[in-house]
Enzyme design. Structure first.
Site, PDB file in Angstrom:
ATOM      1  N   PHE B 100     -22.462  12.068  44.503  1.00 12.15           N
ATOM      2  CA  PHE B 100     -22.027  13.150  45.386  1.00 12.15           C
ATOM      3  C   PHE B 100     -21.340  14.220  44.559  1.00 12.15           C
ATOM      4  CE2 PHE B 100     -21.398  13.921  50.013  1.00 12.15           C
ATOM      5  CZ  PHE B 100     -22.524  13.268  50.454  1.00 12.15           C
ATOM      6  N   GLN B 214     -13.769  24.919  54.446  1.00 10.70           N
ATOM      7  CA  GLN B 214     -14.889  24.633  53.556  1.00 10.70           C
ATOM      8  C   GLN B 214     -16.224  25.140  54.103  1.00 10.70           C
ATOM      9  OE1 GLN B 214     -16.285  20.359  52.659  1.00 10.70           O
ATOM     10  NE2 GLN B 214     -15.500  21.135  50.737  1.00 10.70           N
ATOM     11  N   HIS B 216     -20.064  24.600  53.610  1.00 12.35           N
ATOM     12  CA  HIS B 216     -21.031  23.676  53.010  1.00 12.35           C
ATOM     13  C   HIS B 216     -22.210  24.517  52.523  1.00 12.35           C
ATOM     14  CE1 HIS B 216     -23.783  20.406  52.352  1.00 12.35           C
ATOM     15  NE2 HIS B 216     -22.838  19.542  52.642  1.00 12.35           N
ATOM     16  N   LEU B 226     -26.578  20.967  59.344  1.00  9.10           N
ATOM     17  CA  LEU B 226     -26.298  20.512  57.985  1.00  9.10           C
ATOM     18  C   LEU B 226     -27.461  19.786  57.319  1.00  9.10           C
ATOM     19  CD1 LEU B 226     -24.147  19.805  55.775  1.00  9.10           C
ATOM     20  CD2 LEU B 226     -23.601  17.795  57.129  1.00  9.10           C
ATOM     21  N   GLU B 229     -25.236  16.884  51.496  1.00 13.05           N
ATOM     22  CA  GLU B 229     -25.076  16.943  50.049  1.00 13.05           C
ATOM     23  C   GLU B 229     -25.874  15.835  49.354  1.00 13.05           C
ATOM     24  OE1 GLU B 229     -21.257  18.189  48.942  1.00 13.05           O
ATOM     25  OE2 GLU B 229     -21.048  16.625  47.435  1.00 13.05           O
ATOM     26  N   ARG B 269     -18.406  21.777  46.487  1.00 21.08           N
ATOM     27  CA  ARG B 269     -18.954  22.639  47.539  1.00 21.08           C
ATOM     28  C   ARG B 269     -18.463  24.079  47.454  1.00 21.08           C
ATOM     29  NH1 ARG B 269     -18.554  18.282  52.502  1.00 21.08           N
ATOM     30  NH2 ARG B 269     -20.262  16.996  51.721  1.00 21.08           N
ATOM     31  N   HIS B 338     -17.908  24.172  57.542  1.00 19.58           N
ATOM     32  CA  HIS B 338     -18.157  22.747  57.665  1.00 19.58           C
ATOM     33  C   HIS B 338     -16.895  21.920  57.886  1.00 19.58           C
ATOM     34  CE1 HIS B 338     -20.259  19.022  57.047  1.00 19.58           C
ATOM     35  NE2 HIS B 338     -19.583  18.710  55.966  1.00 19.58           N
ATOM     36  N   ARG B 373     -12.127  20.043  49.711  1.00 20.32           N
ATOM     37  CA  ARG B 373     -12.419  18.616  49.863  1.00 20.32           C
ATOM     38  C   ARG B 373     -13.689  18.245  49.102  1.00 20.32           C
ATOM     39  NH1 ARG B 373     -15.816  15.542  53.301  1.00 20.32           N
ATOM     40  NH2 ARG B 373     -16.520  17.409  54.364  1.00 20.32           N
TER      41      ARG B 373
END
Lengths: 251, 579
Positions: B100, B214, B216, B226, B229, B269, B338, B373
């Site tokens: 990730f 955030q 995304h 979405l 990721e 991100r 996001h 995050r």
């Protein structure tokens, strides 16, 4: 979004329990673009024509399970059903069949939730394991035995499709039986026998007349009809085994 | 839900009321795709997870809390496995982990690309095991009850009837998720309206670090839906109109043959969303006829079979919503809102400044995300801190006395009157849908990926104007049963509060850090003046008061935040100096 929008007629089943004696249809003319879902269509009506129009929705991506409706008579998730597929004809949107209507497109799901609770939808461990011992080991075969039945999003489209649920609202029904089967097939679980009583009961699998429409409308390919079928066999086996062994048991 | 289970396990004699405005399995955790982070591999360490998280948060993290978080992460993820969560596995039957963004070692536990769905349903179904948990499904919380400096309950509306109920409680836990629907284009469900944040805020609890929102980087244009990721964790590329993997131009290179942690598409991100913005400035994005400016998420080289195994939901979404086959066509994507990094300020044990009040998950700011995050830390957060909140709430409930029911009821009646008057007051000409549209548009303009004083100022002013106009709303539906027109208005009221905390915290932070990036002379991080948490306090009838609080730094001193080859070099230097 382009400015030159097409107009589609959306016919919506309305029911306001505080003033209506029975549900009726109303037609709205909604401008739409090709990427608009039926859900966006009813949202447009709420935002622009009538703020009292009521429906459940949230994620918009076919995973939260909120927005099931009858669309031209077929149970579907409205977020992944597109207006373009009905245009230039009118599209009819109604509350999910076989459930009592609370208001407009919102139906009473408390019965379904009760059924979920009744099947003990949690791991009752076959053998205890402490967190220090780490995860249970599951071979690919063990994993594949249940994984498909974990995909149910509780949208209840299968209940709206099931003629037997329409006749007998006490029937546990496709989704709950699929979930029951999911736990019975999980190698971590040891409570299949406990759940078998419900499977074979009056509300259980023998209500099913094997129409298979539940699996057809399932948006997540859970195939609840298959789970029901397997459990018919299990319950029958169980019944005969009870004569042979005082302990009975299907698993 | 995790908190409710923790209370039930801590002491079955305590009664738990689990209140949710939707059936709990509809909550937006359901839409999380990629997975949950927790150290798993022998090559990984708690230390690595700590440093990834703190660096990823641009050093605005509470480091003692992060340390606790990474230590409990594997325990909680294992607990979830014991409860039946179908984590994806390796051929030998163990739980598998995937790569990730911003994570040095693969440590993201995943259940295909429906990790949030499986976590939520596992918790929901497991919660049915405990008779002490009584659910109030489809009950809408309108306010907290506080007296004698303690939180002592809540007022809820049963949505199906419109009836009000007061719930007395010696401890209250808020777990209402984020507030991203104050923006126009977001990955979020309609229910993500920041209710719990606003309720705590109005009771004097600070909302911390609200400017950090955030984006995304890989979302469906227009709808914002979405594309996880994990698409990149599994090896997907991001390319611009020339088919060029542009991330190599933004400090994330050099180009790698295979996915490499913390390089290229596996960068964090905030950096990826910012790179999109610059590509657009340079005219190197693709101008799609209906979708606007996009880049391509290219998964074709992963092959159909692998995509079906690892990213089945993504495959379906691309087919259903965009009419394309990701094994044959690249997917047009762009950034969308996001996640809310900030939230209700709580300490490391999830306690808010109002005694008896706890918060966990996205609605809370417990301090692990800082200014940005890392993907897959939030699903773990709701497990680790859900449990903490439950344990602490149970302990507090046992050690405190019951409140004064008569005076609480009086308070509850006042709440009922206030909320009812929204619906019953005569006149009013403003439409909720219109105010909402203006709010989300303005938030996008002022508080987007990059920010400047002028547009932030305009957004602050717009929000004040909307606050005024809200007083003049007209609720068309006057009925009691399932009145979503009315409930949506209450949500909008919450949203306006939360939006104000975001915009005012943002305009006051005169630096660039993590997800808060300015282009008006404050392009650099300023540790001298702004290595601080912002705290927004409610001011009745006015704009939020912004104060600042210290950041807890234990073992990671702020350093340059670098990825790709530069990141690897910095890592080695850090190691060298510590050994």
């Amino acid at each position: 979004m382009s400015d030159t929008k097409k107009i589609i007629e959306i016919e919506v089943l309305r029911y306001q329990p505080e003033s209506d004696t029975e549900p009726h249809l109303e037609v709205y003319k909604v401008p739409f673009s090709d990427d608009m879902s039926v859900l966006q269509g009813v949202q447009y009506i709420k935002d622009n024509f009538d703020g009292s129009l009521t429906f459940r929705w949230s994620c918009r991506m076919a995973i939260c399970g909120s927005c099931g409706m009858m669309i031209n008579g077929i149970p579907k998730l409205s977020c992944e059903t597109f207006l373009r597929d009905y245009y230039p004809n009118r599209v009819r949107v109604e509350a999910m069949a076989h459930f009592p209507i609370e208001k407009d497109l919102v139906v009473d799901l408390s019965g379904f939730i009760g059924k979920l609770e009744s099947i003990q939808p949690y791991i009752i461990p076959r053998e205890a394991r402490s967190l220090e011992q780490g995860e249970y080991i599951q071979s690919p075969e063990q994993f594949n035995a249940y994984i498909q039945f974990t995909s149910c999003i509780n949208c209840t489209l299968c209940y709206a499709a099931c003629p037997q649920f329409g006749l007998n609202p006490d029937f546990i029904g496709p989704a709950a039986i699929a979930l029951l089967h999911r736990y019975n097939m999980d190698s971590r679980d040891g409570a299949a026998e406990q759940r078998m009583e419900l499977v074979a009961s009056e509300e259980g699998v023998f209500n099913c007349s094997a129409v298979g429409y539940c699996s057809e409308v399932c948006p997540k390919h859970v195939d609840p009809a298959n789970a029901v079928n397997i459990n018919k066999t299990n319950a029958a086996k169980d019944y005969f085994l009870r004569f042979l062994s005082p302990k009975g048991g299907s698993k | 839900m995790r908190a409710a289970i923790a209370v039930a396990e801590a002491d079955p004699s305590l009664k738990v009321a689990l209140i949710s405005k939707v059936y709990p399995m509809r909550s937006h955790t359901v839409a999380a795709e990629g997975g949950a982070a927790g150290v798993k591999k022998p090559t990984d360490s708690l230390e690595y997870h700590f440093h990834d998280t703190v660096g990823g948060g641009d050093w605005l993290c509470e480091q003692d809390v992060v340390e606790y978080f990474v230590s409990q992460a594997p325990v909680e993820l294992t607990q979830l496995e014991h409860w039946g969560c179908p984590w994806s596995r390796t051929a030998d039957g163990h739980v598998n982990v995937r790569a990730f963004g911003g994570m040095k070692i693969e440590r993201t536990w995943f259940a295909a690309d429906k990790s949030g769905f499986h976590i939520l349903h596992t918790l929901f179904q497991t919660s049915m095991k405990y008779p002490s948990i009584k659910r109030f499904d489809e009950h809408f919380c309108v306010d907290l009850l506080a007296e004698d400096g303690r939180c002592q309950g809540a007022v809820v509306i049963e949505m199906g009837t419109g009836e009000f109920t007061m719930i007395e409680a010696r401890s209250v836990i808020i777990a209402t998720g984020g507030a991203g629907r104050v923006f126009r284009e977001s990955t979020l469900g309609g229910i993500v309206t920041g209710d719990g944040m606003a309720m705590a805020y109005r009771h004097g609890v600070a909302l911390r670090d609200m400017e950090f929102v955030q984006y995304h980087p890989t979302c469906m244009p227009v709808t914002g839906l979405l594309f996880t990721e994990a698409c990149r964790g599994e090896g997907g590329y991001l390319v611009n109109k020339d088919g060029y993997r542009y991330l190599q131009d933004y400090g994330l290179g050099p180009l790698q043959d295979k996915p490499k942690n913390k390089y290229m598409e596996l960068g964090p991100r905030d950096r990826l969303s910012q790179a999109f913005f610059f590509e657009q400035q340079k005219g190197r994005t693709i101008q799609h006829p209906t979708l606007g400016a996009v880049v391509h998420l290219d998964l074709r080289h992963l092959g159909e079979a692998y995509l079906h195994e690892r990213l089945p939901l993504i495959y379906e979404m691309a087919e259903t919503f965009m009419g394309l086959d990701p094994a044959k066509d690249p997917i047009p994507v762009r950034p969308a809102v996001h996640y809310t990094m900030g939230g209700i300020r709580v300490d490391g044990r999830c306690a808010a400044s109002l005694k008896g009040l706890y918060a966990a998950g996205e609605c809370a700011s417990v301090g692990i995300h800082g200014a940005n995050r890392l993907g897959s830390n939030s699903l773990t957060e709701l497990l680790v801190f859900g449990k903490v909140a439950g344990v602490e709430a149970a302990r507090n409930a046992k050690s405190s006395s019951a409140g004064n029911s008569a005076s609480l009821l009086k308070q509850a009646q006042a709440v009922e009157q206030r909320v009812m008057s929204l619906k019953t007051k005569p006149g009013g000409s403003e439409k909720i849908s219109v105010l909402r549209k203006e709010m989300v548009q303005s938030m996008e303009e002022g508080c987007g990926i990059f920010r400047v004083e002028k547009t932030m100022r305009a957004t602050c002013e717009k929000l004040s104007e909307l606050r005024e106009r809200f007083k003049n709303i007209n609720i068309e539906d006057k009925t009691s049963v399932w009145n979503t027109d009315w409930l949506t208005a209450i949500e909008l009221d919450y949203q306006l509060d939360v939006a104000q905390t975001m915009a005012h915290s943002a305009i006051n932070r005169k630096e660039s850090r993590g997800a808060h990036q300015r282009l008006d002379g404050f392009e650099q991080r300023d540790d001298v003046n702004f290595l601080k948490h912002s705290e927004a306090y409610y001011v009745a009838g006015g704009i939020p008061r912004i104060a600042y609080g210290d950041v807890k730094i234990t073992k990671s001193q702020p350093a340059a935040r670098v990825y790709g080859a530069a990141g690897e070099k910095a890592d080695q230097e850090r190691k060298g100096s510590h050994v």
